[in-house]
Scaffold this active site. Structure first.
Site, PDB file in Angstrom:
ATOM      1  N   SER A  53       1.192  -9.901  -0.289  1.00 51.92           N
ATOM      2  CA  SER A  53       1.097  -8.579  -0.437  1.00 51.92           C
ATOM      3  C   SER A  53       1.276  -7.641   0.782  1.00 51.92           C
ATOM      4  CB  SER A  53      -0.438  -8.151  -0.682  1.00 51.92           C
ATOM      5  OG  SER A  53      -1.216  -9.061   0.162  1.00 51.92           O
ATOM      6  N   GLY A  94     -15.880 -13.416   1.338  1.00 48.50           N
ATOM      7  CA  GLY A  94     -16.390 -12.234   0.666  1.00 48.50           C
ATOM      8  C   GLY A  94     -15.987 -12.273  -0.748  1.00 48.50           C
ATOM      9  N   SER A 127      -8.141   1.606   9.210  1.00 48.06           N
ATOM     10  CA  SER A 127      -7.822   1.333  10.406  1.00 48.06           C
ATOM     11  C   SER A 127      -6.326   0.244  10.140  1.00 48.06           C
ATOM     12  CB  SER A 127      -8.642   0.524  11.215  1.00 48.06           C
ATOM     13  OG  SER A 127      -9.015  -0.545  10.382  1.00 48.06           O
ATOM     14  N   LYS A 177       0.884  -1.276  -0.070  1.00 48.16           N
ATOM     15  CA  LYS A 177      -0.074  -0.099   0.027  1.00 48.16           C
ATOM     16  C   LYS A 177       0.804   1.448   0.119  1.00 48.16           C
ATOM     17  CE  LYS A 177      -4.593  -1.391   0.789  1.00 48.16           C
ATOM     18  NZ  LYS A 177      -4.584  -2.639   1.521  1.00 48.16           N
ATOM     19  N   GLU A 213      -9.782 -13.864  -3.458  1.00 49.03           N
ATOM     20  CA  GLU A 213     -10.369 -13.275  -2.448  1.00 49.03           C
ATOM     21  C   GLU A 213     -10.664 -14.281  -1.295  1.00 49.03           C
ATOM     22  OE1 GLU A 213     -13.332 -10.702  -3.799  1.00 49.03           O
ATOM     23  OE2 GLU A 213     -14.438 -12.484  -4.694  1.00 49.03           O
TER      24      GLU A 213
HETATM   25  C1  LIG Z   1      -5.396  -3.664   1.263  1.00 47.75           C
HETATM   26  C2  LIG Z   1      -4.627  -5.189   1.049  1.00 47.75           C
HETATM   27  C3  LIG Z   1      -5.002  -5.929   0.205  1.00 47.75           C
HETATM   28  C4  LIG Z   1      -6.207  -5.907  -0.895  1.00 47.75           C
HETATM   29  O1  LIG Z   1      -5.601  -4.563  -1.774  1.00 47.75           O
HETATM   30  P1  LIG Z   1      -6.706  -4.350  -2.649  1.00 47.75           P
HETATM   31  O2  LIG Z   1      -5.746  -3.208  -3.590  1.00 47.75           O
HETATM   32  O3  LIG Z   1      -7.835  -3.437  -1.954  1.00 47.75           O
HETATM   33  O4  LIG Z   1      -7.228  -5.101  -3.465  1.00 47.75           O
HETATM   34  C5  LIG Z   1      -4.206  -7.118   0.124  1.00 47.75           C
HETATM   35  N1  LIG Z   1      -3.214  -7.375   0.983  1.00 47.75           N
HETATM   36  C6  LIG Z   1      -3.180  -6.675   2.086  1.00 47.75           C
HETATM   37  C7  LIG Z   1      -1.897  -7.095   2.984  1.00 47.75           C
HETATM   38  C8  LIG Z   1      -3.627  -5.550   2.083  1.00 47.75           C
HETATM   39  O5  LIG Z   1      -3.091  -4.520   2.902  1.00 47.75           O
END
Ligand SMILES: *Cc1c(COP(=O)(O)O)cnc(C)c1O
Length: 328
Positions: free
Chosen positions: A312, A216, A86, A61, A212
């Protein structure tokens, strides 16, 4: 965001991802691409894990937040941003703003974990609380934006955020060459849309699959129905993917460039977290395991393929981590 007509939307392209890469280089880490013989043996594939759990502030992010903040008008007298979250987006915006000398206000629920509040304040952001049962965080954010002259940075439904998130897959393919398949966690679709832009441009024969939580599957439903489907707030340990619908800037890209969206269970996520800790010595949060769980758990067949997998994020406290592992 209410359903806008597509003519009002600025949908990003791969050129925007390349521009984002320029803006964030030097600020965002070029995270390593990890491999594992054990994982390859289990799947019969060649897996490349892009380790965004090692990104600044602990998740991809930071890329989108830094890029969106870097596009603010440098000549405006008071540069200020606001975000509601959050989770990882809050910390990413707070940190990216601090690095660029921009004020940040983060709107968080009153009952947000103390560690997250402390981390966000630690990056110098002003934290404003709201009551998640009686107040609307988007409304509060908009009124802060109006009062403080701040620009709202949304977590996924924004062209500069999508373009920034696409830089992780750009780096991955740049490093390992063309792949057969790219597998990406999906919440609101910032990471998946950005990744799809990079994959289509740099590895055009590659399939792109989003993953996902089973609880959800709004993204899966949306792709099948051909429109953005809204669901009630889902319950899963994948707390970074608990959205009620994918973004409106994101959906056209998903429709055009994503081949499929699959789901995994919480139990599969825990098993995958365990694998990363035991075998690869890395801490990946539940949401960060979505794509890997679908591959390692066999939801997606990968035998004989070269597969890019986005890990991610890695933000989970150790108490929570161990209780999830024990609960299995
Ligand atoms: C926000 C997030 C996601 C999902 O990302 P999107 O861009 O909302 O699809 C996946 N993994 C982590 C660790 C995140 O912080």
């Amino acid at each position: 965001m209410t359903d806008p007509t597509s003519t009002t939307l600025r949908i990003p392209t791969f050129d925007d991802v390349k521009a984002a890469k320029e803006r964030i280089s030097g600020a965002a880490h070029r995270t390593p691409v990890l491999t594992s013989r054990t994982a390859d043996r289990r799947t019969g594939a060649t897996l490349f894990f892009k380790a965004e759990n090692l990104q600044r502030a602990g998740a991809f992010k930071f890329r989108g937040a830094f890029n969106a903040i870097a596009t603010l008008d440098p000549s405006s007298p008071r540069r200020s941003v606001v975000a509601f979250s959050s989770g990882n987006h809050a910390q990413a915006v707070a940190y990216a703003a601090k690095l660029q000398g921009v004020e940040a206000t983060i709107v968080m629920p009153k009952d947000a974990p103390e560690v997250k509040v402390a981390a966000t304040r630690g990056y110098g952001a002003d934290v404003v609380f709201y009551d998640r049962y009686t107040e609307d965080r988007e409304e509060i954010s908009r009124s802060i934006a109006a009062e403080r002259g701040a620009v709202l940075i949304p977590p996924y439904d924004h062209p500069d955020v999508i373009a920034g998130q696409g830089t992780a897959a750009l780096e991955l393919i740049d490093e390992v060459g063309e792949i057969d398949l790219l597998v990406v966690p999906l919440g609101g679709g910032g990471l998946l849309a950005g990744s799809a832009l990079s994959a289509r441009a740099l590895s055009p024969a590659s399939a792109v699959i989003g993953v996902e939580p089973e609880a959800g599957n709004d993204g899966q439903q949306s792709l099948r129905k051909g429109e953005v489907v809204h669901i009630p707030v889902p319950k899963s340990i994948a707390d970074g993917a608990l959205v009620t619908h994918v973004g409106y800037h994101n959906f056209p890209i998903l429709q055009r460039s994503v081949d499929d969206i699959v789901t995994v269970t919480d139990a599969q996520l825990v098993e995958t977290m365990r694998f990363f800790a035991e075998r690869m010595k890395i801490l990946v949060e539940p949401t960060g395991c979505l794509a890997a769980a679908a591959v390692m758990g066999g939801t997606i067949g990968t035998a004989g393929k070269r597969v890019g997998i986005l890990l991610s994020g890695g933000n989970i406290d150790l108490e929570k981590f161990s209780s999830l592992l024990r609960g299995q």
